[in-house]
Design an enzyme around this catalytic site. Sequence first.
Site, PDB file in Angstrom:
ATOM      1  N   HIS A 146     -86.966  60.038 135.599  1.00  0.00           N
ATOM      2  CA  HIS A 146     -85.942  60.984 135.225  1.00  0.00           C
ATOM      3  C   HIS A 146     -85.410  60.802 133.885  1.00  0.00           C
ATOM      4  O   HIS A 146     -85.046  59.776 133.340  1.00  0.00           O
ATOM      5  CB  HIS A 146     -84.739  60.893 136.267  1.00  0.00           C
ATOM      6  N   GLY A 164     -75.966  64.028 133.932  1.00  0.00           N
ATOM      7  CA  GLY A 164     -74.995  64.742 133.324  1.00  0.00           C
ATOM      8  C   GLY A 164     -74.499  64.146 132.217  1.00  0.00           C
ATOM      9  O   GLY A 164     -73.591  64.426 131.477  1.00  0.00           O
ATOM     10  N   LYS A 167     -78.387  64.539 128.198  1.00  0.00           N
ATOM     11  CA  LYS A 167     -79.831  64.081 127.667  1.00  0.00           C
ATOM     12  C   LYS A 167     -80.395  65.283 127.073  1.00  0.00           C
ATOM     13  O   LYS A 167     -80.717  65.544 126.114  1.00  0.00           O
ATOM     14  CB  LYS A 167     -80.727  63.489 128.612  1.00  0.00           C
ATOM     15  N   SER A 168     -80.193  66.465 128.177  1.00  0.00           N
ATOM     16  CA  SER A 168     -80.621  67.751 127.541  1.00  0.00           C
ATOM     17  C   SER A 168     -80.072  68.523 126.460  1.00  0.00           C
ATOM     18  O   SER A 168     -80.836  69.105 125.673  1.00  0.00           O
ATOM     19  CB  SER A 168     -80.896  68.671 128.962  1.00  0.00           C
ATOM     20  N   ASP A 185     -85.931  66.502 132.254  1.00  0.00           N
ATOM     21  CA  ASP A 185     -85.638  66.174 133.585  1.00  0.00           C
ATOM     22  C   ASP A 185     -86.872  65.233 134.164  1.00  0.00           C
ATOM     23  O   ASP A 185     -86.316  64.207 134.569  1.00  0.00           O
ATOM     24  CB  ASP A 185     -85.491  67.431 134.345  1.00  0.00           C
TER      25      ASP A 185
END
Length: 301
Positions: A146, A164, A167-168, A185
Site C-alpha cells: 500500500h 489518509g 500520499k496521493s 494505492d
Amino acid sequence: MLRMERLGVNTITVLELVKKFSLEVLVGDEYLNRVIVKAQTRRPGLEFIDFFDFLPTQHVKVLGKNEVTYLHLLDKNERALRVENLLKYEPPCIIVTDQQEELTYLTKYCHQKKIPLLRTDETNYEFIGKLDAYMIKTLAPEIAIHGVCVNVFGIGVLLRGESGVGKSETAHTLIGRGHRLVADDIVVIKKLSPQTILGTHNGKNKEFLALRSIGLLNVTRQYGRKAFQDETRIAMDIELTNWKEHSLYNDLEVEQKYTEYMGVKVPHIQIQLQPGRDVAGLIEAAVNNWYLKQQGYSAAE
C-alpha cells in the site's frame, strides 16, 4: 507498519514467447501451452556431453550458429547422442537463431519428446539479450504494498504512510512540478536482481490517482503523457507521518536507514507532515541529495 502482500508465482507459456518475438514454430504446435518458470535462457555446452545433476534444468535452450555447426560436424549416431543428452535437461522449448536450416535431426527428437522447436532470423547475441530481459522482468518474484510510486528527477521513489496521511495529494503536487506517477494505492514491486527492485502498477490502477474530496483522476488525460511512467527502478523509500512535537533532530548528517523489500535494501527517510510544510519540495531535496551521495559528495563533509 509496512504491509506487504506476496503475489503468486509468475509463469510464461511457450505460446506467449512465440507471439512476443514472432517465432516460427518448426515442431510442436500442439505443445505451445508448456510453461516456462526459469527466467534465463541457456546456450548448451556441457549439456551436449552428458547429463550432470549440477547443471540447471527446465531452462529455455537457445542454439546459435556455433552449436548447430557443432552438431552438423558429427556423424549420425554421435549427433543423436548429443541431442538426446540435451533433451534430458527438460527444456520447455528449444529456439534456433540466425534462421538456420537442415534441422531434421532436431525436429525428429523434439517431436518424440513433445518439446516445441522454434526459430528466429535474429542473431544469437541480440535475441538472447531481448529474451532474457523479457523473461527476467515477467518472471520476477513480486509483492504488492500500500503506497504510491513516483519518478522524481528520474529517480524512483516509494511514498508510504498510514491511510489518509496525504500520499496521493503529495504525488499530485509532484506531478504538477513535472514529475511522474507510476502507481497509486497499490504498488507492485518486482525483484529483478539481488540489488534491483522495480516499481509498477497492477494494470487496474494504471494512470489513475485517487484524491480525497476530488475523486479519481486520469493523470495522462489531465496533464498529458509526461505525467505518467509505466515502471521505475526504486531507489528511495519515503515514509510520510503526522507531525510529532519534539521528535525531529537537527543533525547535519542523518544516519542512513533502510527498508528491505524481498532482501533488497532501499534507503529510507521519514518526513513529518504539518500545515504549510512543503513536502513535495522536501522530497525533491531528498532525491537530489541521494543522487549527489551516489556521486561521492556529502554536503556535511
